[in-house]
Write an enzyme that holds these catalytic residues in place. Structure first.
Site, short mmCIF file in Angstrom:
data_model
loop_
_atom_site.label_atom_id
_atom_site.label_comp_id
_atom_site.label_asym_id
_atom_site.label_seq_id
_atom_site.Cartn_x
_atom_site.Cartn_y
_atom_site.Cartn_z
N SER A 1 0.85 -1.20 0.17
CA SER A 1 0.16 0.09 0.01
C SER A 1 0.69 1.21 0.11
CB SER A 1 -0.97 0.06 1.34
OG SER A 1 -1.37 1.31 1.39
N HIS B 1 -1.37 -1.43 -4.43
CA HIS B 1 -2.59 -0.74 -3.82
C HIS B 1 -2.51 0.46 -3.52
CE1 HIS B 1 -6.06 -2.28 -1.21
NE2 HIS B 1 -5.58 -1.34 -0.48
N ASP C 1 -4.66 3.59 -1.54
CA ASP C 1 -5.87 3.71 -0.77
C ASP C 1 -6.48 5.17 -0.81
OD1 ASP C 1 -6.07 1.46 0.99
OD2 ASP C 1 -4.14 1.99 1.48
N MET D 1 -9.06 7.91 0.37
CA MET D 1 -9.90 8.28 1.27
C MET D 1 -10.48 9.60 1.27
SD MET D 1 -7.52 6.82 4.41
CE MET D 1 -6.63 5.36 4.46
N HIS E 1 -8.41 0.90 -3.89
CA HIS E 1 -9.16 0.70 -2.64
C HIS E 1 -10.07 2.08 -2.44
CE1 HIS E 1 -9.70 -0.62 1.75
NE2 HIS E 1 -10.89 -0.31 1.14
N MET F 1 -12.22 4.29 -0.18
CA MET F 1 -12.77 4.33 0.94
C MET F 1 -13.53 5.87 0.88
SD MET F 1 -9.59 2.93 3.49
CE MET F 1 -8.69 3.05 1.88
N MET G 1 -11.35 -6.43 5.58
CA MET G 1 -10.58 -5.51 6.26
C MET G 1 -10.18 -6.23 7.41
SD MET G 1 -10.22 -2.83 4.46
CE MET G 1 -9.31 -1.95 5.48
N GLY H 1 -8.99 3.63 7.36
CA GLY H 1 -8.59 5.10 7.61
C GLY H 1 -7.08 5.14 7.64
N PHE H 2 -6.39 4.35 8.30
CA PHE H 2 -5.09 4.49 8.72
C PHE H 2 -4.02 3.43 8.36
CE2 PHE H 2 -7.79 7.25 11.08
CZ PHE H 2 -7.32 8.56 10.81
N GLY I 1 -0.89 1.06 9.77
CA GLY I 1 -0.04 0.89 11.06
C GLY I 1 -1.01 0.62 12.09
N ASP J 1 -6.72 -6.79 4.12
CA ASP J 1 -5.92 -5.42 4.08
C ASP J 1 -6.11 -4.81 5.57
OD1 ASP J 1 -5.27 -2.87 3.62
OD2 ASP J 1 -7.01 -2.08 2.58
N GLY J 2 -4.78 -4.85 6.20
CA GLY J 2 -4.68 -4.02 7.48
C GLY J 2 -3.91 -4.83 8.37
N GLY J 3 -2.73 -4.44 8.85
CA GLY J 3 -1.99 -5.32 9.97
C GLY J 3 -1.46 -6.48 9.42
N GLY K 1 1.21 -2.24 4.18
CA GLY K 1 1.74 -1.12 4.18
C GLY K 1 2.98 -0.94 4.96
N SER K 2 2.78 -0.84 5.99
CA SER K 2 3.99 -0.46 6.99
C SER K 2 4.97 -1.87 7.02
CB SER K 2 3.64 -0.45 8.71
OG SER K 2 2.16 -0.44 8.52
C1 DX5 Z 1 -6.40 1.14 5.63
C2 DX5 Z 1 -5.74 1.08 4.34
C3 DX5 Z 1 -4.66 -0.22 4.51
C4 DX5 Z 1 -3.54 0.42 4.74
C5 DX5 Z 1 -2.63 -0.95 5.39
O1 DX5 Z 1 -7.45 1.89 5.70
O2 DX5 Z 1 -6.84 0.44 3.46
O3 DX5 Z 1 -4.57 -0.42 3.03
O4 DX5 Z 1 -2.64 1.23 4.19
O5 DX5 Z 1 -1.65 -0.66 6.04
P1 DX5 Z 1 -0.92 -1.42 7.21
O6 DX5 Z 1 -0.34 -2.61 6.17
O7 DX5 Z 1 0.03 -0.52 7.79
O8 DX5 Z 1 -1.96 -1.90 8.07
ZN ZN Z 2 -6.43 -0.55 1.43
#
Ligand code: DX5
Ligand code: ZN
Length: 232
Positions: free
Chosen positions: A15, A40, A42, A44, A73, A75, A144, A149-150, A152, A180-182, A202-203
């Site tokens: 991401s 990916h 994102d 928002m 994606h 949002m 998800m 939204g964020f 990390g 998607d996420g963590g 992402g992170s």
């Molecule tokens: C959250 C995003 C994710 C996010 C994942 O709203 O849709 O794509 O960037 O980031 P990590 O991998 O850091 O959880």
């Molecule tokens: Zn995403």
């Protein structure tokens, strides 16, 4: 647009929310050179989710830097007025949230009508049964594993069971299950064992590296892939 041949092998989708915002083109080229399968993106709107990122113009600007798959994606709410703009910007996959409006069926029709693959995203609190009457009109379901939204945030473990149920519901249909996420080397094997094939990270991909020092991106991608492969 990239032609995506369907398969259930594990895809890693970094991401760019975790990339250097002043350097998207070079960041994308770096993660692709280091083994990313999809990119990916994102989007928002500060309304559907409490954060703002970028829109179709930015997607169009980065498109020439993406050799793999542009996985967008959304949002945002409403979704429908913006579908054509994201398709024209070159999105291969456009994913909308089931919670983003009352007419997800129409939204998915519009995404395919615009020539993109249709993705359907589910927030952590949304039951998996919501996909029941939509399975024949989607190419991807995104589970998800954080509240959107964020980047990390911490992986929500209750979603692993949702992935398992979704995998059974999908059967033989050519539908990707995206997480998607963590996602990191600890959580990736859990969701892959439950049936996921596309892992957004992402992170866990961008940590420790930069466009001038991209080798950690490759190490991070390989660590996720290797961890996921161990349980297969
Ligand atoms: C959250 C995003 C994710 C996010 C994942 O709203 O849709 O794509 O960037 O980031 P990590 O991998 O850091 O959880
Ligand atoms: Zn995403």
């Amino acid at each position: 647009m990239t032609d995506i041949l369907f398969d259930r092998s594990v895809k890693i989708a970094p991401s760019i929310l975790a990339a250097d915002f002043a350097n998207f083109g070079r960041e994308i080229e770096a993660v692709e050179a280091e083994g990313a399968d999809w990119i990916h993106v994102d989007v928002m709107d500060g309304h559907f989710v409490p954060n703002l990122t970028f829109g179709p113009a930015m997607c169009k600007a980065i498109r020439p830097h993406i050799k793999t798959v542009m996985d967008v994606h959304l949002m945002i709410s409403p979704v429908d007025p913006y579908i054509d703009a994201f398709a024209e910007a070159g999105a291969d996959i456009i994913t909308a949230h089931v919670e983003a409006g009352p007419h997800i069926h129409r939204t998915l029709q519009a995404i395919r009508g615009a020539g993109a693959k249709a993705g359907l995203a589910l927030n952590p609190g949304t039951p998996v049964e919501v996909v029941d009457y939509l399975l024949d009109m989607v190419d991807l379901v995104c589970v998800m594993t954080v509240n959107p939204g964020f980047g990390g945030q911490k992986f929500i473990h209750s979603q692993v069971e949702k992935v398992r149920k979704l995998r059974a519901m999908i059967g033989d249909r050519p539908i990707h299950i995206e997480i998607d996420g963590g996602v990191d080397p600890i959580t990736a094997p859990l969701v892959v064992a439950a049936g996921a094939d596309a892992l957004v990270a992402g992170s866990a991909v961008f940590k420790g590296g930069s466009v001038n020092n991209p080798a950690p991106y490759g190490d991070n991608i390989r660590a996720i892939r290797a961890a996921a492969a161990k349980l297969l």
